[in-house]
Design a protein around this motif. Structure first.
Motif, PDB file in Angstrom:
ATOM      1  N   TYR A 291       0.536 -15.644   5.144  1.00 42.30           N
ATOM      2  CA  TYR A 291      -0.686 -15.143   4.466  1.00 42.30           C
ATOM      3  C   TYR A 291      -2.209 -15.150   5.399  1.00 42.30           C
ATOM      4  N   SER A 292      -2.044 -16.269   5.673  1.00 44.54           N
ATOM      5  CA  SER A 292      -3.667 -17.239   6.419  1.00 44.54           C
ATOM      6  C   SER A 292      -3.799 -16.664   7.374  1.00 44.54           C
ATOM      7  N   LYS A 293      -5.184 -17.056   7.959  1.00 43.41           N
ATOM      8  CA  LYS A 293      -6.143 -17.123   9.071  1.00 43.41           C
ATOM      9  C   LYS A 293      -5.751 -14.359   9.319  1.00 43.41           C
ATOM     10  N   THR A 294      -6.642 -14.322   8.670  1.00 43.38           N
ATOM     11  CA  THR A 294      -6.771 -13.179   8.256  1.00 43.38           C
ATOM     12  C   THR A 294      -8.068 -12.224   8.033  1.00 43.38           C
ATOM     13  N   ASN A 312      16.908  -5.775  -4.171  1.00 45.53           N
ATOM     14  CA  ASN A 312      16.328  -6.924  -5.295  1.00 45.53           C
ATOM     15  C   ASN A 312      14.455  -6.430  -5.163  1.00 45.53           C
ATOM     16  N   GLN A 313      14.023  -5.813  -6.147  1.00 45.97           N
ATOM     17  CA  GLN A 313      12.521  -5.279  -6.131  1.00 45.97           C
ATOM     18  C   GLN A 313      11.365  -6.451  -6.184  1.00 45.97           C
ATOM     19  N   ASN A 314      11.948  -7.643  -6.736  1.00 45.65           N
ATOM     20  CA  ASN A 314      10.785  -8.413  -6.178  1.00 45.65           C
ATOM     21  C   ASN A 314      11.354  -8.731  -5.088  1.00 45.65           C
ATOM     22  N   TYR A 315      11.423  -9.177  -4.111  1.00 47.78           N
ATOM     23  CA  TYR A 315      11.187  -9.134  -3.173  1.00 47.78           C
ATOM     24  C   TYR A 315       9.887  -7.957  -1.956  1.00 47.78           C
ATOM     25  N   VAL A 316      10.252  -6.736  -2.895  1.00 51.26           N
ATOM     26  CA  VAL A 316       9.086  -5.541  -2.042  1.00 51.26           C
ATOM     27  C   VAL A 316       7.913  -6.049  -2.832  1.00 51.26           C
ATOM     28  N   TYR A 317       8.052  -6.036  -4.373  1.00 50.06           N
ATOM     29  CA  TYR A 317       6.362  -6.102  -4.897  1.00 50.06           C
ATOM     30  C   TYR A 317       6.618  -7.486  -4.566  1.00 50.06           C
ATOM     31  N   ARG A 318       7.080  -8.219  -4.320  1.00 50.83           N
ATOM     32  CA  ARG A 318       6.263 -10.142  -3.967  1.00 50.83           C
ATOM     33  C   ARG A 318       5.549 -10.141  -2.603  1.00 50.83           C
ATOM     34  N   ILE A 319       5.581  -9.563  -2.383  1.00 54.37           N
ATOM     35  CA  ILE A 319       5.361  -9.275  -0.562  1.00 54.37           C
ATOM     36  C   ILE A 319       3.748  -8.559  -0.852  1.00 54.37           C
ATOM     37  N   PHE A 320       3.936  -7.472  -2.019  1.00 57.29           N
ATOM     38  CA  PHE A 320       2.389  -7.151  -1.892  1.00 57.29           C
ATOM     39  C   PHE A 320       1.613  -8.150  -3.089  1.00 57.29           C
ATOM     40  N   SER A 321       1.853  -8.491  -3.735  1.00 53.35           N
ATOM     41  CA  SER A 321       1.052  -9.250  -5.095  1.00 53.35           C
ATOM     42  C   SER A 321       0.766 -10.841  -4.515  1.00 53.35           C
ATOM     43  N   GLU A 322       1.125 -11.286  -3.201  1.00 50.93           N
ATOM     44  CA  GLU A 322       0.614 -11.914  -3.015  1.00 50.93           C
ATOM     45  C   GLU A 322      -0.418 -12.399  -2.116  1.00 50.93           C
ATOM     46  N   MET A 323      -0.989 -11.086  -1.631  1.00 49.23           N
ATOM     47  CA  MET A 323      -1.617 -10.680  -0.403  1.00 49.23           C
ATOM     48  C   MET A 323      -2.859 -10.669  -0.064  1.00 49.23           C
ATOM     49  N   ASN A 324      -3.623 -11.914   0.028  1.00 48.29           N
ATOM     50  CA  ASN A 324      -5.326 -12.547  -0.372  1.00 48.29           C
ATOM     51  C   ASN A 324      -6.180 -12.017   0.711  1.00 48.29           C
ATOM     52  N   ILE A 325      -6.630 -10.712  -0.320  1.00 47.78           N
ATOM     53  CA  ILE A 325      -7.322  -9.573   0.016  1.00 47.78           C
ATOM     54  C   ILE A 325      -7.881  -8.876  -0.891  1.00 47.78           C
TER      55      ILE A 325
END
Length: 793
Positions: A291-294, A312-325
């Protein structure tokens, strides 16, 4: 302008399905709609004043100059989805006002004539052009804003003629593309470039490489595994990008490939990433995302689904929950929950609308301190108190939207974030108890379309509340503004307000704007103060005078309140008393004198004595015969909505354990197998009295109407006093349907028992009712035995 005409044509499609001559005259526009008419040529009976002409979805093969040369006012022409092969030279030469032209989805192979110079929107996509050379004749269209094209060959020289045009939007169809010269797209000068990728696998590397450098707004459609090479180097394409807003539509990719593409985009100049109609294909596995340098500020996803059943739904949700936007939107994606970020998040705006989120969203989440706006409309949220606990750690949250959920409040303790100033609870089926569970610092409160009947008197004052929306509820009066000392805007439209009371109007004197239109106003003396306020301050009453119309009584229905006039004498009792009293006293004195002169009292006493004697003799003879067939002391008729009162209050208070009082109840005494009508008649015939529990619910019940009809029939047929009316809740006359004229007559002629709300009066009520139905009836089993014996004899 182009968008305006496209919307106008769509509107005409709807309207003109009702037009016999397919022409719609609207203000200074004449819209002629001949879409879907199986036409083979342009109609020749068009009005010369036509400004919008729709010929789409027909079988037209040729457009002739004579078809349009008399349409000098034409501004919009839609001839898409036909079979047009040829165009006359300068076919639209005389249509100098033409601004919108759609010739897409036809069979054109070449265009060699000049279009009108005022053209702003030109769509010639989905035709059979071999090359983009068709663009060479468009250089004179200096007003052109939208261009839609498509061909199998694309060269730099094709776009040189239009390189000087300041285009807003260019749409290019890549279906059938076989030859692309590098740098061709870079010749375009446009704010937005939209590419429709080919259906089948084609080498689009060079096209995409140029596309990301053509404009700052890029849109790609039809992104599937079939049209992208598996070895397509997203990294090289992303490196040279100058795109700031990227939109991807109709995506059908494997989870890993799509996330890899987003990873490359993450480290480019793109700030806004929008994805529409996404299908994630399996397998879905855990992916490490950097998520760095964006430069990314917003990720927007509209309509997404997963093409595998087990993952595993956590694989999908975790991608979006950690976005630094700052902004994350996932709508219509069947989300069941969202995991809490593992570290303090940069999210300021989160929208998860039209999903399947439950009350377990963000449980005890302590990493959303920067979040300011949270929208959760159209989900499956249930407990209002749990929603408050969810926000308790969101110390910066200002705007919360949980509308269009089936929420409940069961008097639990609420713990809202103190920073919330806007709360949207529209269409949540909440009742007035919601006022006991609101953020204390709320400024804007939306409670539109709920079940609120009043504002409770025991709530905490909301001194910071500036705007409250209570439209489409069940209020019978304007809310008391005493609790809202800073209120500026009050919306109470579409409620059940008959006459706003003077007390509530007085309490809302400091409110700057009130919207109370579209209520069923009852025009009488009580509404005069409200009318006075509307007339004296029309700017304060939003929608005045058009939205404020009399509904009752019938003779003034439809009259605007500002035009309603009631003379002072009808409302001022001090004026009305002498007008009525003096003539009444004179009339009474005159009648009394005439009666005394003609000795009328003596004749009346004699007639009364004779009638009573006659009645006692007749009644005595009938009663002995009638009592033989009676089984019940009373048959009770009520609405199903009032069954709680009947079963929990009425029956325990009337019936006794010794069986001395027997009430006929349809649920336990109707005989199975017989029709409902037959059961009703049978129960009324075998009951000494018929009790009717009257309420607004009663007049809405069709079966209650039948029961009342048969009981009244017995009243007149047998000349018996068998009806007892209990008024459970007041019934205004205007609420009684016209078919209940018999009920209106009975209520006007007969005395009824009114259920007292004070418990101290209940004893007298039950005593009067027992006395009314008291009679000695033989036991039903004895009657049955007696009947059998007489039959055997």
């Amino acid at each position: 302008m182009a968008v305006f005409f496209s919307i106008l044509v769509l509107i005409s499609n709807v309207w003109c399905t009702q037009c016999t001559n397919y022409q719609l005259f609207q203000s200074n526009m004449v819209i002629s709609n001949f879409s879907h008419k199986s036409l083979k040529s342009v109609p020749n009976n068009l009005s010369s004043w036509t400004t919008v002409l729709d010929l789409s979805f027909n079988n037209i093969q040729t457009l002739l100059t004579s078809d349009f040369n008399y349409l000098s006012k034409l501004k919009s022409l839609n001839a898409s989805h036909n079979e047009i092969l040829d165009l006359d030279n300068n076919v639209l030469e005389l249509n100098t006002f033409l601004e919108y032209l759609d010739l897409s989805h036809n069979k054109l192979r070449n265009i060699s004539y000049t279009f009108p110079k005022n053209l702003r929107h030109l769509d010639i996509s989905f035709n059979e052009f071999k090359s983009m050379a068709v663009c060479k004749g468009l250089g004179n269209l200096l007003q052109l804003e939208y261009l839609g094209v498509g061909a199998s060959r694309m060269l730099k020289s094709d776009f040189e003629a239009i390189a000087h045009l300041q285009l807003h939007n260019v749409f290019i169809v890549l279906h059938g593309l076989s030859d692309y010269e590098n740098g061709s797209l870079l010749m375009l000068n446009t704010k937005k470039l939209h590419l429709l990728l080919p259906t089948h696998q084609t080498d689009v590397y060079n096209v995409l490489y140029d596309a990301v450098n053509t404009s700052t707004f890029l849109e790609l459609s039809n992104i599937t595994m079939d049209n992208l090479h598996s070895d397509l180097n997203f990294s090289d394409i992303a490196k040279n990008s100058k795109v700031s807003k990227l939109t991807l539509r109709d995506i059908e990719l494997q989870w890993g490939i799509l996330i890899q593409a987003i990873q490359y985009i993450w480290h480019t100049s793109v700030e806004f990433l929008h994805l529409y109609d996404v299908l994630f294909l399996g397998p879905i596995e855990r992916i490490i995302f950097d998520y760095s340098k964006t430069s990314m500020k917003e990720v927007f996803i509209q309509r997404a689904r997963v093409g595998v059943f087990t993952f595993n739904q956590n694989y999908v949700y975790r991608i979006f929950s950690e976005m630094n936007i700052e902004r994350l939107t996932i709508n219509s994606a069947h989300l069941f929950y969202m995991v809490c970020p593992l570290k303090p998040s940069n999210f300021r705006n989160i929208t998860f609308s039209n999903n399947a989120l439950t009350d377990d969203l963000f449980p005890l989440c302590d990493n959303l301190h920067k979040l300011e706006t949270l929208e959760l409309r159209e989900n499956k949220l249930e407990k209002l108190s749990k929603m408050s606990v969810m926000t308790s750690n969101m110390t910066s949250l200002k705007h919360l939207d949980i509308s269009h959920n089936l929420l409940q409040y069961d008097q639990e303790t609420c713990h809202w974030s103190k920073s919330i100033i806007t709360l949207n609870l529209a269409s949540t089926s909440l009742m007035e108890s919601v006022f006991k569970c609101l953020p204390i610092n709320i400024k804007t409160l939306i409670l539109k379309n709920n079940e609120i009947t009043r504002i409770p008197m025991d709530i905490t004052s909301f001194n910071g509340l500036e705007e409250i929306n209570l439209a489409y509820n069940r209020l019978t009066d304007l809310p008391d503004c005493t609790f809202f000392s800073s209120l500026m805007l009050l919306n109470a439209e579409n409620n059940l307000i008959l006459s706003p009371s003077r007390d509530t109007l007085q309490s809302c004197q400091r409110v700057k704007q009130i919207s109370a239109g579209h209520n069923p106003f009852q025009c009488n003396c009580e509404i005069r103060s409200f009318i006075t306020q509307g007339k004296n301050s029309p700017g304060r009453m939003i929608g005045w005078p058009g939205a404020y119309v009399c509904e009752y009584p019938e003779d003034v229905k439809g009259i605007q309140l500002q035009n309603y006039y009631l003379p002072e004498i009808y409302c001022n009792i001090l004026l009305l008393i002498p007008v009525i009293l003096f003539p009444t006293v004179f009339l009474l004195v005159l009648i009394f004198g005439l009666c005394k002169y003609f000795d009328v009292p003596w004749y009346l006493r004699m007639i009364w004595q004779w009638t009573r004697t006659k009645h006692r003799i007749t009644r005595k003879n009938k009663d002995y015969k009638a009592l033989e067939n009676l089984i019940f002391h009373a048959f009770i008729s009520y609405s199903e909505h009032d069954s709680t009162w009947v079963k929990n209050i009425f029956l325990p208070s009337i019936e006794k354990d010794d069986g001395s009082v027997r009430i006929c109840l349809h649920e336990r005494n109707f005989i199975p197998g017989k029709s409902i009508i037959e059961n009703i008649i049978n129960c009324i015939e075998k009951s000494y009295k018929s009790i009717f529990v009257l309420s607004p619910n009663f007049v809405q019940s069709e079966w209650c109407h039948y029961e009342l009809y048969f009981a009244q029939h017995k009243l007149y047929a047998e000349n018996s006093d068998n009806l007892i009316l209990i008024l459970l809740d007041p019934i205004p006359q205007y609420l009684i349907p016209s078919r209940y004229y018999k009920l209106k007559a009975l209520m006007a002629q007969r005395t009824y028992l009114e259920w007292p709300k004070e418990k101290s009066k209940h004893g007298l009520f039950w005593a009067n009712l027992r006395a009314a139905i008291h009679i000695n009836l033989s036991d039903p089993e004895e009657q049955s035995t007696s009947s059998v014996s007489s039959n055997n004899a």
